[in-house]
Motif scaffolding. Sequence first.
Motif, mmCIF file in Angstrom:
data_model
loop_
_atom_site.group_PDB
_atom_site.id
_atom_site.type_symbol
_atom_site.label_atom_id
_atom_site.label_comp_id
_atom_site.label_asym_id
_atom_site.label_seq_id
_atom_site.Cartn_x
_atom_site.Cartn_y
_atom_site.Cartn_z
ATOM 1 N N TYR A 65 0.933 -1.321 0.019
ATOM 2 C CA TYR A 65 -0.062 0.106 0.010
ATOM 3 C C TYR A 65 0.894 1.183 0.007
ATOM 4 C CZ TYR A 65 -3.251 3.502 2.144
ATOM 5 O OH TYR A 65 -3.833 4.518 2.368
ATOM 6 N N VAL A 66 2.001 1.248 0.844
ATOM 7 C CA VAL A 66 2.708 2.652 0.803
ATOM 8 C C VAL A 66 3.635 2.540 -0.362
ATOM 9 C CG1 VAL A 66 4.708 3.677 2.105
ATOM 10 C CG2 VAL A 66 3.046 2.462 3.612
ATOM 11 N N LYS A 67 4.053 1.530 -0.850
ATOM 12 C CA LYS A 67 4.712 1.653 -2.117
ATOM 13 C C LYS A 67 3.896 2.071 -3.340
ATOM 14 C CE LYS A 67 8.000 -1.250 -3.004
ATOM 15 N NZ LYS A 67 8.954 -2.091 -3.151
ATOM 16 N N GLN A 68 2.671 1.626 -3.321
ATOM 17 C CA GLN A 68 1.552 1.990 -4.235
ATOM 18 C C GLN A 68 1.294 3.443 -4.222
ATOM 19 O OE1 GLN A 68 -1.552 -0.435 -4.755
ATOM 20 N NE2 GLN A 68 -2.517 0.634 -6.440
ATOM 21 N N TYR A 69 1.190 3.876 -3.010
ATOM 22 C CA TYR A 69 0.633 5.340 -2.971
ATOM 23 C C TYR A 69 1.359 6.320 -2.280
ATOM 24 C CZ TYR A 69 -3.863 2.959 -4.151
ATOM 25 O OH TYR A 69 -4.621 2.374 -4.647
ATOM 26 N N TYR A 70 2.432 5.985 -1.573
ATOM 27 C CA TYR A 70 3.202 6.982 -0.826
ATOM 28 C C TYR A 70 4.705 7.278 -1.255
ATOM 29 C CZ TYR A 70 -0.967 7.785 1.623
ATOM 30 O OH TYR A 70 -2.177 8.066 1.849
ATOM 31 N N GLU A 71 5.255 6.434 -2.275
ATOM 32 C CA GLU A 71 6.591 6.668 -2.757
ATOM 33 C C GLU A 71 6.537 7.998 -3.595
ATOM 34 O OE1 GLU A 71 8.678 3.220 -4.454
ATOM 35 O OE2 GLU A 71 8.699 2.490 -2.464
ATOM 36 N N TRP A 72 7.821 8.637 -3.575
ATOM 37 C CA TRP A 72 7.791 9.886 -4.106
ATOM 38 C C TRP A 72 7.431 10.084 -5.439
ATOM 39 C CZ3 TRP A 72 7.894 14.049 -1.746
ATOM 40 C CH2 TRP A 72 8.315 14.197 -0.350
ATOM 41 N N GLY A 73 7.813 9.285 -6.491
ATOM 42 C CA GLY A 73 7.297 9.002 -7.822
ATOM 43 C C GLY A 73 5.904 9.330 -7.885
ATOM 44 N N HIS A 74 5.194 8.535 -7.260
ATOM 45 C CA HIS A 74 3.612 8.928 -7.249
ATOM 46 C C HIS A 74 3.167 9.995 -6.705
ATOM 47 C CE1 HIS A 74 -0.385 7.551 -7.003
ATOM 48 N NE2 HIS A 74 -0.753 7.894 -5.895
ATOM 49 N N ILE A 75 3.901 10.608 -5.558
ATOM 50 C CA ILE A 75 3.284 11.908 -4.943
ATOM 51 C C ILE A 75 3.653 13.208 -6.018
ATOM 52 C CG2 ILE A 75 3.963 13.282 -2.948
ATOM 53 C CD1 ILE A 75 4.414 11.007 -1.342
ATOM 54 N N ILE A 76 5.193 13.088 -6.460
ATOM 55 C CA ILE A 76 5.297 14.145 -7.411
ATOM 56 C C ILE A 76 4.429 14.074 -8.716
ATOM 57 C CG2 ILE A 76 7.077 14.943 -9.146
ATOM 58 C CD1 ILE A 76 7.812 15.289 -6.167
ATOM 59 N N SER A 77 3.943 12.930 -9.218
ATOM 60 C CA SER A 77 2.892 12.951 -10.356
ATOM 61 C C SER A 77 1.896 13.572 -9.678
ATOM 62 C CB SER A 77 2.941 11.472 -10.788
ATOM 63 O OG SER A 77 2.035 11.453 -11.638
ATOM 64 N N ILE A 78 1.282 13.329 -8.695
ATOM 65 C CA ILE A 78 0.051 13.920 -8.240
ATOM 66 C C ILE A 78 0.083 15.495 -8.263
ATOM 67 C CG2 ILE A 78 -1.504 14.289 -6.281
ATOM 68 C CD1 ILE A 78 -1.104 11.302 -5.791
ATOM 69 N N PHE A 79 1.340 16.083 -7.719
ATOM 70 C CA PHE A 79 1.562 17.129 -7.637
ATOM 71 C C PHE A 79 1.488 18.073 -8.940
ATOM 72 C CE2 PHE A 79 2.993 16.847 -3.011
ATOM 73 C CZ PHE A 79 1.843 17.786 -2.494
ATOM 74 N N LYS A 80 2.466 17.399 -9.724
ATOM 75 C CA LYS A 80 2.434 17.724 -11.252
ATOM 76 C C LYS A 80 1.229 17.754 -11.797
ATOM 77 C CE LYS A 80 4.986 16.664 -15.419
ATOM 78 N NZ LYS A 80 4.914 15.932 -16.484
ATOM 79 N N ASN A 81 0.415 16.873 -11.664
ATOM 80 C CA ASN A 81 -0.842 16.900 -12.485
ATOM 81 C C ASN A 81 -1.844 17.868 -11.843
ATOM 82 O OD1 ASN A 81 -0.265 14.800 -13.905
ATOM 83 N ND2 ASN A 81 -1.226 13.111 -12.488
ATOM 84 N N SER A 82 -1.719 18.208 -10.516
ATOM 85 C CA SER A 82 -2.378 19.097 -10.034
ATOM 86 C C SER A 82 -2.106 20.522 -10.448
ATOM 87 C CB SER A 82 -2.467 19.169 -8.276
ATOM 88 O OG SER A 82 -2.995 17.939 -7.943
ATOM 89 N N ILE A 83 -0.933 20.854 -10.276
ATOM 90 C CA ILE A 83 -0.423 22.009 -10.875
ATOM 91 C C ILE A 83 -0.762 22.319 -12.377
ATOM 92 C CG2 ILE A 83 1.632 23.414 -11.396
ATOM 93 C CD1 ILE A 83 3.005 21.993 -8.746
ATOM 94 N N GLU A 84 -0.674 21.399 -13.227
ATOM 95 C CA GLU A 84 -1.009 21.496 -14.654
ATOM 96 C C GLU A 84 -2.616 21.592 -14.978
ATOM 97 O OE1 GLU A 84 0.597 17.945 -16.489
ATOM 98 O OE2 GLU A 84 2.630 18.507 -16.461
ATOM 99 N N PHE A 85 -3.203 21.051 -13.932
ATOM 100 C CA PHE A 85 -4.724 21.428 -13.891
ATOM 101 C C PHE A 85 -5.153 22.709 -13.657
ATOM 102 C CE2 PHE A 85 -8.958 21.430 -11.915
ATOM 103 C CZ PHE A 85 -9.722 20.984 -12.823
ATOM 104 N N VAL A 86 -4.533 23.467 -12.578
ATOM 105 C CA VAL A 86 -4.754 24.650 -12.338
ATOM 106 C C VAL A 86 -4.342 25.544 -13.069
ATOM 107 C CG1 VAL A 86 -4.050 26.316 -10.378
ATOM 108 C CG2 VAL A 86 -4.737 23.942 -9.671
ATOM 109 N N THR A 87 -3.011 25.270 -13.628
ATOM 110 C CA THR A 87 -2.340 26.410 -14.570
ATOM 111 C C THR A 87 -2.888 26.214 -15.891
ATOM 112 O OG1 THR A 87 -0.490 25.062 -15.023
ATOM 113 C CG2 THR A 87 -0.406 26.534 -13.228
ATOM 114 N N GLY A 88 -3.429 25.176 -16.235
ATOM 115 C CA GLY A 88 -4.290 24.969 -17.681
ATOM 116 C C GLY A 88 -3.160 24.471 -18.549
ATOM 117 N N ASN A 89 -1.785 24.060 -18.174
ATOM 118 C CA ASN A 89 -0.814 23.252 -18.832
ATOM 119 C C ASN A 89 -0.769 21.931 -18.676
ATOM 120 O OD1 ASN A 89 0.108 26.041 -19.269
ATOM 121 N ND2 ASN A 89 1.364 26.166 -17.418
ATOM 122 N N SER A 90 -1.355 21.428 -19.606
ATOM 123 C CA SER A 90 -1.064 19.895 -19.795
ATOM 124 C C SER A 90 -0.491 19.470 -20.841
ATOM 125 C CB SER A 90 -2.474 19.155 -19.860
ATOM 126 O OG SER A 90 -3.442 20.133 -19.860
#
Length: 90
Positions: A65-90
């Motif tokens: 569970y931790v490896k699937q949802y809480y490793e840095w690669g996954h967290i960075i991807s979530i942040f990146k997608n959120s920033i792209e969504f908010v800024t309109g840059n996808s």
Amino acid sequence: MVVLEAFMMQKPVLVHKACEVMKDHVDNSGGGYYYNDYASFKTAFNLLTSDQQLNMQIGKSGKQYVKQYYEWGHIISIFKNSIEFVTGNS
């Protein structure tokens, strides 16, 4: 954090049912048990301390569970997608 750290060490957890965050981690991972009174605590504790095979299986579930949802690669991807969504840059 302590729950996720225990999961990474493949250690099952025993958490109080009233703590929604920890209860959700247990529900989503299968990495432990939760209790709401002495009787349910005692039952879960006895299961975890008497059945080594079950203990190992639950520990592995928590780590996965931790490896699937809480490793840095996954967290960075979530942040990146959120920033792209908010800024309109996808």
